[in-house]
Design an enzyme around this catalytic site. Sequence first.
Site, mmCIF file in Angstrom:
data_model
loop_
_atom_site.group_PDB
_atom_site.id
_atom_site.type_symbol
_atom_site.label_atom_id
_atom_site.label_comp_id
_atom_site.label_asym_id
_atom_site.label_seq_id
_atom_site.Cartn_x
_atom_site.Cartn_y
_atom_site.Cartn_z
ATOM 1 N N GLU A 1 -11.044 6.193 -2.751
ATOM 2 C CA GLU A 1 -11.074 6.629 -1.341
ATOM 3 C C GLU A 1 -12.232 5.969 -0.583
ATOM 4 O O GLU A 1 -12.076 5.560 0.569
ATOM 5 C CB GLU A 1 -11.216 8.156 -1.258
ATOM 6 C CG GLU A 1 -10.060 8.937 -1.881
ATOM 7 C CD GLU A 1 -8.766 8.871 -1.084
ATOM 8 O OE1 GLU A 1 -8.377 7.764 -0.668
ATOM 9 O OE2 GLU A 1 -8.140 9.929 -0.901
ATOM 10 N N GLU B 1 -9.272 -3.086 -6.424
ATOM 11 C CA GLU B 1 -9.270 -3.131 -4.953
ATOM 12 C C GLU B 1 -9.395 -4.572 -4.452
ATOM 13 O O GLU B 1 -8.698 -4.971 -3.529
ATOM 14 C CB GLU B 1 -10.398 -2.253 -4.382
ATOM 15 C CG GLU B 1 -10.169 -0.758 -4.545
ATOM 16 C CD GLU B 1 -9.065 -0.186 -3.646
ATOM 17 O OE1 GLU B 1 -8.670 -0.845 -2.674
ATOM 18 O OE2 GLU B 1 -8.581 0.925 -3.945
ATOM 19 N N ASP C 1 0.832 -1.209 0.000
ATOM 20 C CA ASP C 1 0.000 0.000 0.000
ATOM 21 C C ASP C 1 0.866 1.259 0.000
ATOM 22 O O ASP C 1 0.468 2.292 -0.546
ATOM 23 C CB ASP C 1 -0.978 -0.002 1.178
ATOM 24 C CG ASP C 1 -2.270 0.718 0.823
ATOM 25 O OD1 ASP C 1 -2.717 0.583 -0.338
ATOM 26 O OD2 ASP C 1 -2.828 1.429 1.672
ATOM 27 N N GLU D 1 0.071 10.761 5.330
ATOM 28 C CA GLU D 1 -0.082 9.319 5.161
ATOM 29 C C GLU D 1 1.251 8.652 4.823
ATOM 30 O O GLU D 1 1.570 7.586 5.344
ATOM 31 C CB GLU D 1 -1.102 9.074 4.055
ATOM 32 C CG GLU D 1 -1.749 7.723 4.125
ATOM 33 C CD GLU D 1 -2.937 7.655 3.181
ATOM 34 O OE1 GLU D 1 -3.894 8.420 3.380
ATOM 35 O OE2 GLU D 1 -2.888 6.848 2.239
HETATM 36 C C1 LIG Z 1 -5.196 0.159 -2.645
HETATM 37 C C2 LIG Z 1 -5.637 1.407 -1.953
HETATM 38 N N1 LIG Z 1 -6.819 1.947 -2.251
HETATM 39 C C3 LIG Z 1 -7.225 3.081 -1.640
HETATM 40 C C4 LIG Z 1 -6.439 3.702 -0.702
HETATM 41 C C5 LIG Z 1 -6.925 4.947 -0.009
HETATM 42 N N2 LIG Z 1 -6.367 6.122 -0.560
HETATM 43 C C6 LIG Z 1 -5.229 6.659 -0.116
HETATM 44 O O1 LIG Z 1 -4.604 6.292 0.812
HETATM 45 C C7 LIG Z 1 -5.197 3.110 -0.418
HETATM 46 N N3 LIG Z 1 -4.355 3.628 0.501
HETATM 47 N N4 LIG Z 1 -4.837 1.957 -1.041
#
Ligand SMILES: Cc1ncc(CNC=O)c(N)n1
Length: 302
Positions: free
Chosen positions: A204, A284, A110, A152
Site C-alpha cells: 500500500e 513493484e 493493475d 476500487e
Molecule cells: C501493483 C500494485 N501495488 C499496490 C497497489 C495498491 N493497493 C491496492 O490497490 C496496487 N493497486 N497495485
Amino acid sequence: MATTCWADEDCPLGLSSPTQKPFTISRPLTRTNSLEQSNTESTRKGKEERMKPQKMDGKSKPGVPYGGMTDTWVKKHRLIYIGATRHPFILSIRDGTVDLPAFKRWLGQDYIFVRAFVPFVASVLIRAYEKGDESSGDMEVILSGLGSLNDEIAWFKQEASKWGVDLSQVAPEKPTQHYCRFLEELMRPEVDYTVAMAAFWAIEAVYQESFAHCLEEGSKTPPELKEACQRWGNDGFGHYCSSLRNIADRLLEKAASGSMPLVKVSEDVVSKAEVTFLRVLEYEVDFWNMSCGTAGHSAPKP
Ligand SMILES: Cc1ncc(CNC=O)c(N)n1
C-alpha cells in the site's frame, strides 16, 4: 516504444542494469548489527527513547517521524525504495509526458493485481482475528482497507470503459502473474501475521508515495489522470498507510524484543519480514517496468 520511459541503460538508479543492481537477494538477509543487538540494555533503552513520541496503537500520525523497524528498512534499502516509489512511469505521469498505451496497460494489469490482492487482505484479516487482540484495533484498520478495495474494483471497471480497455480481454503479463503468485504464497498458513502485515503495509505504501508525488505542487499530471492519482495519493489513504505501518511496527517490535517465548523463532520472523519487504519492492519495480513496456526484472527471484 514509449519515449517517456527509460530504457534499462538510461535508468539513473541502475535498477535494471545487470552490473549495477543496488540490491539482490541471493540468500536470506541477516539482520543489521543494531537489530541483532536489540536485546542488549543500551540498545533497548535507545529504542525506547526513539519510540517515545509514538503511541503504538495503530492510529495514524501523519508528519511524525517514525522510529520503528519499517523506518530502519526504508533507510537501509533506500535505493530500491526510491526505485519503487519514484519510478520513471510515475515520473512520466507527474511531468505530463505519460504514454497513453502505457497507462492503459497499467490499468488492465493493475485490475488483475487488485482482484488477487482482495483475498490476500482477507487472509490478513483472518490472522488479525485469530490473534484475538481486540483492543489493538488491527481488524478495524484491515476491514477499512477491504471496504475501499470494493470501491476500487468498481473504479477500475469505470476507468477501463472510459479509456476503452476491455478488462475481460486482458491477460496477465509475467510480472503480474509473479506478483499474484507471491500474494498467494503469503496466504499460506505457515506465514506469520507479522510477515504478512509487513508485506501489506509495503504494498500500500508504494502506491501511496508514488501517486501522492503526482499530486504535489509543481506536478503537471494531466487532468484526466488526476482521479487515478487521487485514489492512492489522497490524505485518507495516507492515514490508512500510517495505520498499517504502526501495526507492522508494533508486531515487529514485539518479535524483536524477545518478549515472545521462542526468541530464535521471533528473530526469524523479523528477518523474514525484511526479506518480504524487499521482495514487495522488487515486484513493484517489475510491475512499473512492465507498464512502461520495459519488461525487465529488478532481480532474480529465488
Ligand atoms: C501493483 C500494485 N501495488 C499496490 C497497489 C495498491 N493497493 C491496492 O490497490 C496496487 N493497486 N497495485
